[in-house]
Write a protein that holds these residues in place. Structure first.
Motif, PDB file in Angstrom:
ATOM      1  N   ALA B  88     -13.788  30.849  15.193  1.00 46.62           N
ATOM      2  CA  ALA B  88     -13.887  31.834  16.277  1.00 46.62           C
ATOM      3  C   ALA B  88     -14.343  31.141  17.560  1.00 46.62           C
ATOM      4  N   TYR B 174      -7.179  36.274  15.932  1.00 46.68           N
ATOM      5  CA  TYR B 174      -8.320  36.343  16.854  1.00 46.68           C
ATOM      6  C   TYR B 174      -8.078  35.445  18.074  1.00 46.68           C
ATOM      7  N   ALA B 199     -15.306  39.929  19.617  1.00 47.52           N
ATOM      8  CA  ALA B 199     -15.513  39.534  18.218  1.00 47.52           C
ATOM      9  C   ALA B 199     -16.487  40.487  17.528  1.00 47.52           C
ATOM     10  N   LEU B 216     -10.792  42.277  11.565  1.00 48.39           N
ATOM     11  CA  LEU B 216     -10.152  40.953  11.644  1.00 48.39           C
ATOM     12  C   LEU B 216     -10.994  39.890  10.933  1.00 48.39           C
TER      13      LEU B 216
END
Lengths: 298, 259
Positions: B88, B174, B199, B216
């Motif tokens: 991420a 993402y 996020a 996600l």
């Protein structure tokens, strides 16, 4: 001159309430250099960015080589060369890497011209682009655009920030390249009107997003004049209202300053035929015209 | 030719992110394997009566699950933890730099005035981002495999690779969210912060059983496949579909944006 390289029809661009460009229509023909003149905020950069597809029009049509800009493929885009008002390159690349990155897009890349110009400008190939001066960046932009051998060249204030020597060299190279092959078109915007006057075949005047006039440079040189005349007695109104007279300024009792944009011969003859003491003709430069058009609404 | 040229430029531009990412990813891979090697010995030395006592507590149960089986351990430390956290972070940095960064450095005009369509321009940037994710995390996954083999730890590598592919597909989703946010912003820092905040919202549904399928980040951990034994294609197709939709949205936003 041949068919159109570039054609824009009723092109508008709005940013909220502000009209950056309002219904502009013009054409750059093959074998023609068109100058784009106007004060800051006139819409010159907006027009060029619209042609390049960097911004989307609010309405109107842009067609390049007879095709809608939205439908242009890589093959068509290879034929368009563009120098932005301030050329920005990738700082992490050296001069040589920038050239290599660029030449990868153009199968007909002119290696000889590229090498020749690199030598002529004394550009250090291993120097990171971020270390180049404004003038050197403009030279690099010119090398990239000329080596790609474009059929349509869009130059947005390319002379900005260059010293007189570099300006002259830049324009000479553009002109040399333009003369090399038939069927090319150039659209150039600049504040350096003296240079533009020397280069352009036609000139378009933009002001506050509107196209005020498009005229042949030759026609401007012949028609755009100022007549200073002192008549022996007050002239008839019909003379002062003749078509082609843009502005009439009275000087003293029977003196007049006539600003002419068209129909010069007829006006001149009419003034000659009316009894007068003094009759003088002044050539009007592009700068004079620019001042006129820029101040038109003020 | 044009696409490969653009992708090469993107990779060259992100080379430092790639180098740091690779070092970090590879170090992580080694740490994960070596930690198990030592922790397994520690857990084995816990007396059975103490083990029984500890088993009453949730944390200890989890500990026993993790160190009870090497495959479960690798999944819990890799897919369910480090891969999605580091992934991420890498996605945020890349996406912010690729689009908003190009605008803030004022090179977007140069990029888009090459003979490429907007769609190609967008696709090349995303492809480069995907390659980066694959290189960093694929490289780390391979290293986990190799170091495990060297130490003599065996695992169900088919299942782990399946989980890895699922994680990577959802990580790409993402990353694409980050790309869309980055296109809409002029400043890379703002784009990065907004993607980070996104996020949080995207992981919220993962906290509840009823909504976790919509998260996600829950999907990124490949829980359904690895723990609940669902077929690999369920999560994979779902992930590819979501990524495809996000790719389409991103392309449309990029196509219509004024630069």
């Amino acid at each position: 001159m041949g068919k159109g390289c570039l054609s824009v029809k009723s092109l508008s661009k709005d940013y909220g309430q502000k009209k950056a460009l309002a219904g502009v229509s013009l054409e750059v023909k093959e074998g023609e250099i068109m100058g784009l003149v106007g004060p800051n905020g006139a819409g010159k950069t907006t027009l060029i960015k619209l042609v390049m597809g960097l911004i989307k029009p609010s309405s109107g049509l842009v067609s390049v080589f007879g095709r809608d800009e939205k439908e242009l493929g890589a093959e068509d885009r290879r034929r368009i060369g563009y120098i932005a008002d301030e050329p920005f390159f990738y700082d992490f690349m050296t001069v040589q890497q920038t050239i290599e990155f660029n030449q990868g897009f153009y199968p007909d890349w002119d290696h000889e011209k590229c090498a020749g110009l690199m030598q002529r400008f004394h550009l250090p190939p291993d120097e990171p682009v971020k270390n180049l001066s404004r003038g050197m960046k403009a030279q690099l932009a010119l090398i990239l655009v000329l080596a790609q051998k474009p059929d349509l060249l869009l130059l947005d204030e390319p002379l900005e920030g260059l010293d007189p020597m570099r300006r002259l060299e830049f324009l000479n190279l553009v002109l040399e390249d333009f003369m090399e092959r038939e069927g090319r078109g150039v659209l150039i915007s600049s504040h350096y009107l003296e240079e533009l006057e020397r280069l352009a075949d036609r000139v378009a005047f933009l002001h506050e997003g509107r196209l005020l006039r498009v005229a042949e440079m030759e026609q401007l040189k012949v028609e755009e004049k100022t007549i200073r005349v002192v008549f022996q007695k007050e002239p008839p109104e019909a003379l002062l209202n003749m078509p082609g007279i843009k502005a009439v300024q009275k000087e003293g009792k029977t003196g007049y300053l006539l600003t002419i944009e068209d129909n010069f011969n007829a006006i001149y003859e009419a003034c000659c035929n009316y009894p007068h003491f003094i009759l003088e003709i002044y050539h009007r430069s592009l700068e004079d015209m620019f001042m006129d058009y820029s101040g038109r609404d003020q | 030719m044009n696409m490969s040229n653009l992708i090469r430029k993107e990779l060259l531009q992100m080379r430092w992110i790639l180098i740091v990412g690779l070092i970090f990813g590879l170090a992580l891979a080694v740490i994960i394997v070596v930690t198990f090697h030592y922790m397994e010995q520690v857990v084995a030395e816990i007396p059975p009566d103490l083990m029984e006592l500890l088993a009453r507590y949730e944390v200890t149960r989890e500990l026993l699950f993790i160190f009870g089986d090497y495959s479960d351990y690798v999944w819990s430390q890799w897919n369910a933890k480090n891969l999605y956290q580091a992934g991420a972070l890498l996605s945020i940095i890349m996406a912010a730099s690729q689009f908003a960064g190009e605008v803030s450095r004022r090179t977007i005009g140069f990029y888009l005035s090459r003979p490429v369509t907007r769609r190609e321009g967008f696709a090349a940037k995303v492809a480069a981002g995907m390659i980066m994710l694959l290189l960093v995390f694929g490289g780390a996954m391979i290293l986990i495999w190799i170091v495990s083999a060297i130490i003599g730890l065996s695992a169900e590598w088919g299942r782990l690779w399946g989980a890895f592919i699922i994680s990577l597909v959802w990580l790409s989703a993402y990353y694409l969210v980050g790309c869309i946010i980055s296109i809409l912003n002029k400043e890379p820092i703002a784009a990065g912060v907004i993607t980070g905040v996104a996020a949080i919202f995207l992981s919220l549904p993962g906290l509840f059983t009823a909504t976790r399928d919509f998260s996600l980040f829950y999907q990124m951990r490949a829980v359904d496949f690895f723990i609940y034994q669902q077929p690999v294609f369920t999560s994979l197709i779902y992930g590819l579909l979501v990524s495809g939709v996000l790719f389409g949205i991103g392309m449309k936003v990029f196509y219509e944006k004024d630069f």
